[in-house]
Scaffold this motif. Sequence first.
Motif, short mmCIF file in Angstrom:
data_model
loop_
_atom_site.label_atom_id
_atom_site.label_comp_id
_atom_site.label_asym_id
_atom_site.label_seq_id
_atom_site.Cartn_x
_atom_site.Cartn_y
_atom_site.Cartn_z
N GLU A 31 0.86 -1.19 0.00
CA GLU A 31 0.00 0.00 0.00
C GLU A 31 0.89 1.24 0.00
O GLU A 31 1.77 1.38 0.85
N VAL A 32 0.66 2.11 -0.97
CA VAL A 32 1.40 3.37 -1.03
C VAL A 32 0.45 4.51 -0.71
O VAL A 32 -0.54 4.71 -1.42
N LEU A 33 0.73 5.24 0.35
CA LEU A 33 -0.07 6.41 0.70
C LEU A 33 0.31 7.51 -0.28
O LEU A 33 1.40 8.09 -0.22
N GLN A 34 -0.59 7.78 -1.21
CA GLN A 34 -0.29 8.61 -2.37
C GLN A 34 -1.14 9.87 -2.35
O GLN A 34 -2.29 9.85 -1.90
N ASN A 35 -0.59 10.96 -2.84
CA ASN A 35 -1.28 12.25 -2.80
C ASN A 35 -1.85 12.63 -4.17
O ASN A 35 -1.14 12.56 -5.18
N CYS A 36 -3.14 13.00 -4.18
CA CYS A 36 -3.78 13.53 -5.39
C CYS A 36 -3.87 15.04 -5.22
O CYS A 36 -4.66 15.54 -4.41
N VAL A 37 -3.05 15.77 -5.97
CA VAL A 37 -2.96 17.22 -5.77
C VAL A 37 -4.20 17.97 -6.24
O VAL A 37 -4.42 19.12 -5.87
N ILE A 38 -5.03 17.33 -7.04
CA ILE A 38 -6.20 18.02 -7.60
C ILE A 38 -7.45 17.81 -6.75
O ILE A 38 -8.13 18.78 -6.38
N TYR A 39 -7.76 16.57 -6.41
CA TYR A 39 -9.05 16.29 -5.77
C TYR A 39 -8.96 15.94 -4.28
O TYR A 39 -9.99 15.91 -3.61
N ASN A 40 -7.75 15.66 -3.78
CA ASN A 40 -7.65 15.31 -2.36
C ASN A 40 -6.26 15.66 -1.84
O ASN A 40 -5.59 14.84 -1.22
N ASP A 41 -5.86 16.88 -2.09
CA ASP A 41 -4.50 17.30 -1.75
C ASP A 41 -4.27 17.23 -0.24
O ASP A 41 -5.15 17.58 0.56
#
Length: 338
Positions: A199-209
């Motif tokens: 599991e990679v805790l990943q950042n979505c800069v557009i919809y869930n920054d």
Amino acid sequence: MADNKKLAFLDYKSDQNVRWCPGCGNHAILNALQKTLAELELPKEKVAVISGIGCSSRLPYYMDTYGFHTIHGRASVIASGVKVANPRLSVWQITGDGDALAIGGNHFIHAIRRNVDINVILFNNQIYGLTKGQYSPTSKRGFISKTSPYGTIEYPFRPGELTIGARGYFFARTIDKEIKLSVEVMKAAARHEGTSIVEVLQNCVIYNDNTHQEITDKRFKDDRTIILEHGKPMVFGKDRNMGLVLDGTKLRVVTIGEGGITEKDILVHDAHSEDPTIHLKLADMEYPDFPVALGVIRDAEAPVYDQCAAEQIEEIRNKSKIKTFHDLVTSGEVWEVK
């Protein structure tokens, strides 16, 4: 024919322009995977990267290996089939929290249960990015999105809990921008025989920054996360003065030096234990009550599906009287039609 030169991570990059948003955590995960393959010295023709649908699932385009961009939620099925058909391949499944845990949830848990020798990289940004911002199976309760304008009333899946509950034998967790840690857990996943979930805790800069900001911010990351290493005490904190102990049947955070606590009292991580009880507790830890566990949480041995399938086929073949197609069509009841 493949040459014998040692490959660098750049050799695994395709000639395609990477079409992810600037600042997206996917860029770092892509680099980590390419570095992993280079450090493992895997020939490109022995690697297959399989994905479903979603932002993360574009990754096979950016790999100069075999790849297959499949359909929504079905990557586990295709990856399993690829591995069983050609066990010599190193198979990597790329998926997101929506692709794997919603429409693909059934296939995900059964690939884990079967223990097919595939490596699953689960990008968890707690949102649907490609379809423009709906809440996902891992979104926090109360999360406001386009499909939950008043806050979702659902409790989220915990990927680690789901993996171990499906009788998984390997689970690790990392953070997108922690490339060194990501490479280490991906290498461990590749070496593990059976289904590996990272599991990679990943950042979505557009919809869930900044969805993981409370534990990834460098100002307090050391106090809010713990990197587990097999055979080492579960110590964490900026000053390395905090740790985990077992209080009855529950984990508890303690401060070394207070109340007579010494480092000898701290739990030692046993990733290889067949008993998943402590692994499950570690995978389920959440801030603010506990530090979030990173690194390899579970890495135990169990029979591997594709190996067992190959052994069964060979055993049946050796016992069977039918050796050729001619044997098959002339076996059993045979009659002639005139």
